[in-house]
Motif scaffolding. Structure first.
Motif, PDB file in Angstrom:
ATOM      1  N   LYS A 169       0.736  -1.239   0.027  1.00 44.50           N
ATOM      2  CA  LYS A 169      -0.100   0.274   0.085  1.00 44.50           C
ATOM      3  C   LYS A 169       0.822   1.200   0.093  1.00 44.50           C
ATOM      4  N   SER A 170       2.081   1.206   0.675  1.00 45.50           N
ATOM      5  CA  SER A 170       2.740   2.491   0.810  1.00 45.50           C
ATOM      6  C   SER A 170       4.212   2.164   0.453  1.00 45.50           C
ATOM      7  N   MET A 171       5.007   3.353   0.624  1.00 43.73           N
ATOM      8  CA  MET A 171       6.423   3.208   0.398  1.00 43.73           C
ATOM      9  C   MET A 171       7.115   2.251   1.427  1.00 43.73           C
ATOM     10  N   ALA A 172       6.313   2.053   2.602  1.00 46.43           N
ATOM     11  CA  ALA A 172       7.222   1.320   3.736  1.00 46.43           C
ATOM     12  C   ALA A 172       6.982  -0.135   3.220  1.00 46.43           C
ATOM     13  N   ASP A 173       6.342  -0.571   2.243  1.00 46.07           N
ATOM     14  CA  ASP A 173       6.499  -1.762   1.445  1.00 46.07           C
ATOM     15  C   ASP A 173       7.289  -1.886   0.346  1.00 46.07           C
ATOM     16  N   MET A 174       8.076  -0.754   0.016  1.00 48.31           N
ATOM     17  CA  MET A 174       8.962  -0.764  -1.140  1.00 48.31           C
ATOM     18  C   MET A 174      10.128  -1.878  -1.029  1.00 48.31           C
ATOM     19  N   GLY A 175      10.629  -2.224   0.125  1.00 44.86           N
ATOM     20  CA  GLY A 175      11.534  -3.221   0.152  1.00 44.86           C
ATOM     21  C   GLY A 175      11.262  -4.515  -0.120  1.00 44.86           C
ATOM     22  N   MET A 176      10.049  -4.827   0.421  1.00 43.66           N
ATOM     23  CA  MET A 176       9.408  -6.100  -0.017  1.00 43.66           C
ATOM     24  C   MET A 176       9.098  -6.326  -1.409  1.00 43.66           C
ATOM     25  N   VAL A 177       8.479  -5.209  -1.978  1.00 46.28           N
ATOM     26  CA  VAL A 177       8.382  -5.345  -3.223  1.00 46.28           C
ATOM     27  C   VAL A 177       9.396  -5.322  -4.374  1.00 46.28           C
ATOM     28  N   MET A 178      10.682  -4.606  -4.100  1.00 47.03           N
ATOM     29  CA  MET A 178      11.712  -4.790  -4.580  1.00 47.03           C
ATOM     30  C   MET A 178      12.342  -5.947  -4.537  1.00 47.03           C
ATOM     31  N   LYS A 179      12.359  -6.685  -3.437  1.00 43.49           N
ATOM     32  CA  LYS A 179      13.062  -7.856  -3.398  1.00 43.49           C
ATOM     33  C   LYS A 179      12.296  -8.896  -4.231  1.00 43.49           C
ATOM     34  N   GLU A 180      11.085  -9.007  -4.274  1.00 44.73           N
ATOM     35  CA  GLU A 180      10.429  -9.820  -5.041  1.00 44.73           C
ATOM     36  C   GLU A 180      10.519  -9.682  -6.538  1.00 44.73           C
ATOM     37  N   ILE A 181      10.353  -8.447  -6.817  1.00 48.04           N
ATOM     38  CA  ILE A 181      10.771  -8.048  -8.537  1.00 48.04           C
ATOM     39  C   ILE A 181      12.047  -8.319  -8.902  1.00 48.04           C
ATOM     40  N   MET A 182      13.217  -8.074  -8.030  1.00 46.47           N
ATOM     41  CA  MET A 182      14.435  -8.438  -8.338  1.00 46.47           C
ATOM     42  C   MET A 182      14.705 -10.069  -8.366  1.00 46.47           C
TER      43      MET A 182
END
Length: 146
Positions: A112-125
């Motif tokens: 939902k927010s920028m706080a979740d960016m690390g989790m999203v980036m890890k999955e995408i990478m």
């Protein structure tokens, strides 16, 4: 395997006396060997692609620095080496493909927010594995998470 492809290209370049190509491929092999010795384990395809991807990123940074310093002779040399290095990387995804992957991952992870960016980036990478530039992915994630 990718290492066999690299070594085959090295042999072909040596036979055709392509000095720049030989040098670039030897640099790739040296980086792979160094990483293998440092980690004290056999490298798999993903590890090798990550090493080559990191090397390509270093070359791009060098090109940017040389352009800023108005060293066009070195820019040309680094660009030629980058072309050789990129032939061993997976086909790069387009921005539309990256955007689609980002949207899917954000939806799947319910980010939902920028706080979740690390989790999203890890999955995408993990999904892209060297097929997309991290800066483009990061910009896309920032755009959708705001």
């Amino acid at each position: 395997m990718i290492i066999d492809k690299i070594q085959g290209e090295l042999k072909a370049a040596m036979k055709q006396a392509e000095k720049e190509k030989v040098l670039a491929i030897r640099n790739i092999l040296a980086k792979i060997k160094k990483n293998q010795v440092d980690s004290k384990k056999e490298l798999n395809e993903d590890d090798i692609i990550a090493i080559i991807s990191k090397y390509a990123k270093q070359l791009k940074d060098s090109i940017k620095q040389f352009k800023a310093g108005n060293r066009l002779d070195l820019v040309e040399k680094e660009e030629q080496e980058l072309k050789i290095v990129e032939q061993f990387l997976p086909k790069q995804l387009s921005e539309n493909e990256i955007d689609q992957i980002v949207q899917d991952v954000i939806k799947n992870l319910n980010a939902k927010s920028m706080a979740d960016m690390g989790m999203v980036m890890k999955e995408i990478m993990n999904i892209t594995k060297g097929a997309a530039d991290g800066t483009i992915i990061s910009a896309s994630v920032r755009n959708y998470l705001k």
